[in-house]
Design an enzyme around this catalytic site. Structure first.
Site, PDB file in Angstrom:
ATOM      1  N   ASP A 182       0.839   5.154   1.882  1.00  0.00           N
ATOM      2  CA  ASP A 182       0.155   5.809   2.994  1.00  0.00           C
ATOM      3  C   ASP A 182      -0.568   7.050   2.470  1.00  0.00           C
ATOM      4  OD1 ASP A 182       1.267   3.881   4.605  1.00  0.00           O
ATOM      5  OD2 ASP A 182       2.873   5.165   5.382  1.00  0.00           O
ATOM      6  N   HIS A 242       0.844  -1.198   0.000  1.00  0.00           N
ATOM      7  CA  HIS A 242       0.000   0.000   0.000  1.00  0.00           C
ATOM      8  C   HIS A 242       0.872   1.238   0.000  1.00  0.00           C
ATOM      9  CE1 HIS A 242       1.156  -0.469   4.222  1.00  0.00           C
ATOM     10  NE2 HIS A 242       0.973   0.841   4.327  1.00  0.00           N
ATOM     11  N   ARG A 298       7.702  -9.131  15.338  1.00  0.00           N
ATOM     12  CA  ARG A 298       8.127  -7.792  14.896  1.00  0.00           C
ATOM     13  C   ARG A 298       7.108  -6.757  15.345  1.00  0.00           C
ATOM     14  NH1 ARG A 298       7.459  -4.759  10.057  1.00  0.00           N
ATOM     15  NH2 ARG A 298       9.112  -3.205   9.954  1.00  0.00           N
ATOM     16  N   HIS A 312       4.770   0.123  -0.246  1.00  0.00           N
ATOM     17  CA  HIS A 312       5.531  -0.686   0.713  1.00  0.00           C
ATOM     18  C   HIS A 312       4.640  -1.754   1.329  1.00  0.00           C
ATOM     19  CE1 HIS A 312       3.780   2.739   2.868  1.00  0.00           C
ATOM     20  NE2 HIS A 312       3.752   1.989   3.954  1.00  0.00           N
TER      21      HIS A 312
HETATM   22  C1  LIG Z   1      -4.676   8.411   9.299  1.00  0.00           C
HETATM   23  C2  LIG Z   1      -4.855   7.227   8.752  1.00  0.00           C
HETATM   24  C3  LIG Z   1      -3.939   6.608   7.744  1.00  0.00           C
HETATM   25  C4  LIG Z   1      -4.396   5.163   7.703  1.00  0.00           C
HETATM   26  C5  LIG Z   1      -5.881   5.338   7.879  1.00  0.00           C
HETATM   27  C6  LIG Z   1      -5.959   6.291   9.068  1.00  0.00           C
HETATM   28  C7  LIG Z   1      -5.618   5.526  10.363  1.00  0.00           C
HETATM   29  C8  LIG Z   1      -4.770   4.271  10.101  1.00  0.00           C
HETATM   30  C9  LIG Z   1      -3.796   4.379   8.926  1.00  0.00           C
HETATM   31  C10 LIG Z   1      -3.383   3.025   8.357  1.00  0.00           C
HETATM   32  C11 LIG Z   1      -2.194   2.352   9.079  1.00  0.00           C
HETATM   33  C12 LIG Z   1      -1.873   1.001   8.404  1.00  0.00           C
HETATM   34  C13 LIG Z   1      -1.831   1.106   6.877  1.00  0.00           C
HETATM   35  C14 LIG Z   1      -3.037   1.898   6.347  1.00  0.00           C
HETATM   36  C15 LIG Z   1      -3.069   1.885   4.828  1.00  0.00           C
HETATM   37  C16 LIG Z   1      -4.297   1.387   7.028  1.00  0.00           C
HETATM   38  O1  LIG Z   1      -5.041   0.504   6.654  1.00  0.00           O
HETATM   39  O2  LIG Z   1      -4.485   2.109   8.217  1.00  0.00           O
HETATM   40  C17 LIG Z   1      -2.984   3.302   6.931  1.00  0.00           C
HETATM   41  C18 LIG Z   1      -4.032   4.328   6.474  1.00  0.00           C
HETATM   42  C19 LIG Z   1      -3.589   5.132   5.267  1.00  0.00           C
HETATM   43  O3  LIG Z   1      -2.471   5.651   5.219  1.00  0.00           O
HETATM   44  O4  LIG Z   1      -4.416   5.225   4.343  1.00  0.00           O
HETATM   45  O1  LIG Z   2       5.405  -2.471   9.771  1.00  0.00           O
HETATM   46  C1  LIG Z   2       5.900  -1.812   8.874  1.00  0.00           C
HETATM   47  O2  LIG Z   2       7.112  -1.786   8.674  1.00  0.00           O
HETATM   48  C2  LIG Z   2       5.028  -1.022   7.937  1.00  0.00           C
HETATM   49  C3  LIG Z   2       3.846  -0.376   8.620  1.00  0.00           C
HETATM   50  C4  LIG Z   2       3.064   0.476   7.683  1.00  0.00           C
HETATM   51  O3  LIG Z   2       3.290   0.487   6.497  1.00  0.00           O
HETATM   52  C5  LIG Z   2       1.966   1.321   8.201  1.00  0.00           C
HETATM   53  O4  LIG Z   2       1.649   1.262   9.406  1.00  0.00           O
HETATM   54  O5  LIG Z   2       1.400   2.092   7.386  1.00  0.00           O
HETATM   55 FE   LIG Z   3       2.285   2.123   5.501  1.00  0.00          FE
END
Ligand SMILES: C=C1C[C@]23C[C@H]1CC[C@H]2[C@@]12CCC[C@@](C)(C(=O)O1)[C@H]2[C@@H]3C(=O)O
Ligand SMILES: O=C(O)CCC(=O)C(=O)O
Ligand SMILES: [Fe+2]
Length: 367
Positions: free
Chosen positions: A228, A226, A293, A283
């Site tokens: 961010d 994905h 981890r 990533h």
């Molecule tokens: C502020 C954010 C950014 C979110 C949504 C919301 C809260 C959690 C974040 C994450 C964290 C894990 C990867 C991701 C892809 C997910 O599923 O939740 C992220 C997402 C994004 O970057 O789109």
């Molecule tokens: O665990 C990781 O190294 C990646 C985590 C991540 O991509 C995320 O929280 O958006």
């Molecule tokens: Fe991420």
């Protein structure tokens, strides 16, 4: 009613599967967790990071901005050292994260994220876009975590909340500093940005990720590929490998854990702001056969009401704006709906010769 980031997902609730099995104790990867083995899925070591590795930038280097600009253009990710975040705070956050994830499943579920909510315990939201489950669990903090944390430790929520609050404060300052350096590398001064005086009034979130060890790491996926939805993400990873970035759209490269270093990822909003000059980085996190981890991502975005659009200094006839303005809240909603098509869904049809071609259907209509 003030606009809140936590409302972003109200229109797109997802009923996510919570792990019904205890990932820490299974001996085999169940079918519902088995991803097709990927040819380019190095099981953690032995890939090519020795010859072509993610840049490491010393923030005390006078050339830091220039080095960062180069890293943003060629990698979309880099590690930083001498960042000023105390080691004991990183260790404290890791300790609290471990403490949380080692609670019994029933206890963690008391703090479960609601289907239309943003904060709390659960599997990553993106997991709803994939047919197989992820080998991970997460805890998301946007705003105060106290209500959720009280469910975990009814008599002792302060320690966790205090450490996370301290960490968020440090991360906010660091992210504002990184933004200034990155903007500087694009030839943009703080004054060129309408919200330049508000870099520290950012909206942000914290995502704690836990990846239990896995009996067959080549068939499991910790966190699927994905980008961010942030301006930038500052990631702390413990000493276990797992984070990989897609280099040049072709090779997965491991980002090796360096003691005390932090990883910085370019997110979709910086991609938009820089008009595609600093592309967001795809990533993922893979898992380990014997080691647990933990990672902690600080998700840094612009202040709530700011519209993000390509910086006017980076736009001219030869470089027309490629994206329409969006707020972070709106973009998170778009991501929740379109996932990996979110960025192209806010893309404006690229004019081929200075005029908008009405027959160009490259962009996705959102609505
Ligand atoms: C502020 C954010 C950014 C979110 C949504 C919301 C809260 C959690 C974040 C994450 C964290 C894990 C990867 C991701 C892809 C997910 O599923 O939740 C992220 C997402 C994004 O970057 O789109
Ligand atoms: O665990 C990781 O190294 C990646 C985590 C991540 O991509 C995320 O929280 O958006
Ligand atoms: Fe991420």
């Amino acid at each position: 009613m003030p606009s809140r980031l936590s409302d972003s997902f109200k229109a797109h609730p997802v009923h996510l599967h919570q792990n019904h099995i205890d990932l820490q104790s299974v001996r085999e990867v169940p079918d519902s967790y088995a991803w097709p083995p990927l040819a380019d899925h190095p099981s953690s070591i032995g890939d090519s990071y020795h010859v072509d590795s993610v840049p490491v930038i010393d923030l005390s280097d006078p050339n830091a901005a220039e080095l960062m600009g180069h890293a943003c253009e060629t990698w979309g990710v880099f590690q930083i050292t001498n960042h000023g975040v105390p080691m004991h705070l990183l260790e404290g956050v890791e300790f609290q994260g471990r403490r949380l994830f080692s609670l019994p499943a029933q206890q963690k579920l008391k703090a479960a994220r609601s289907p239309d909510g943003i904060s709390g315990y659960g599997v990553a939201r993106i997991s709803s876009f994939f047919p197989k489950h992820l080998w991970s669990e997460g805890f998301t903090i946007v705003g105060s975590p106290v209500e959720h944390v009280r469910q975990l430790w009814p008599k002792d929520h302060n320690k966790f909340c205090d450490i996370m609050e301290k960490y968020e404060k440090e991360m906010k300052e660091l992210s504002a500093r990184l933004m200034l350096l990155m903007l500087g590398s694009l030839g943009i001064a703080k004054e060129d940005l309408k919200w330049g005086a508000h870099l520290k009034d950012a909206c942000a979130g914290l995502q704690l990720n836990s990846y239990p060890s896995c009996p067959d790491p080549n068939r499991a996926m910790g966190l699927a590929a994905h980008t961010d939805s942030t301006l930038l993400t500052v990631l702390y990873q413990n000493s276990t490998t797992g984070l990989q970035v897609l280099k040049d759209g072709t090779r997965w490269v491991t980002v090796p854990p360096l003691p005390g270093a932090l990883v910085v990822n370019i997110g979709d909003l910086l991609h938009i702001l820089s008009n595609g000059r600093y592309p967001s980085i795809l990533h993922r996190a893979v898992v380990h056969r014997t080691r647990h981890r933990l990672s902690v991502a600080y998700l840094y975005g612009p202040p709530m009401n700011v519209q993000i659009s390509p910086l006017s200094k980076l736009v001219d006839l030869k470089h027309p704006p490629l994206y329409r303005p969006v707020t972070w809240k709106e973009y998170l909603g778009t991501k929740a709906k379109h996932f990996d098509k979110a960025l192209s869904s806010v893309r404006i049809c690229a004019p081929r010769s200075g005029f908008v071609d009405m027959n160009d259907h490259n962009s996705v209509k959102v609505g």
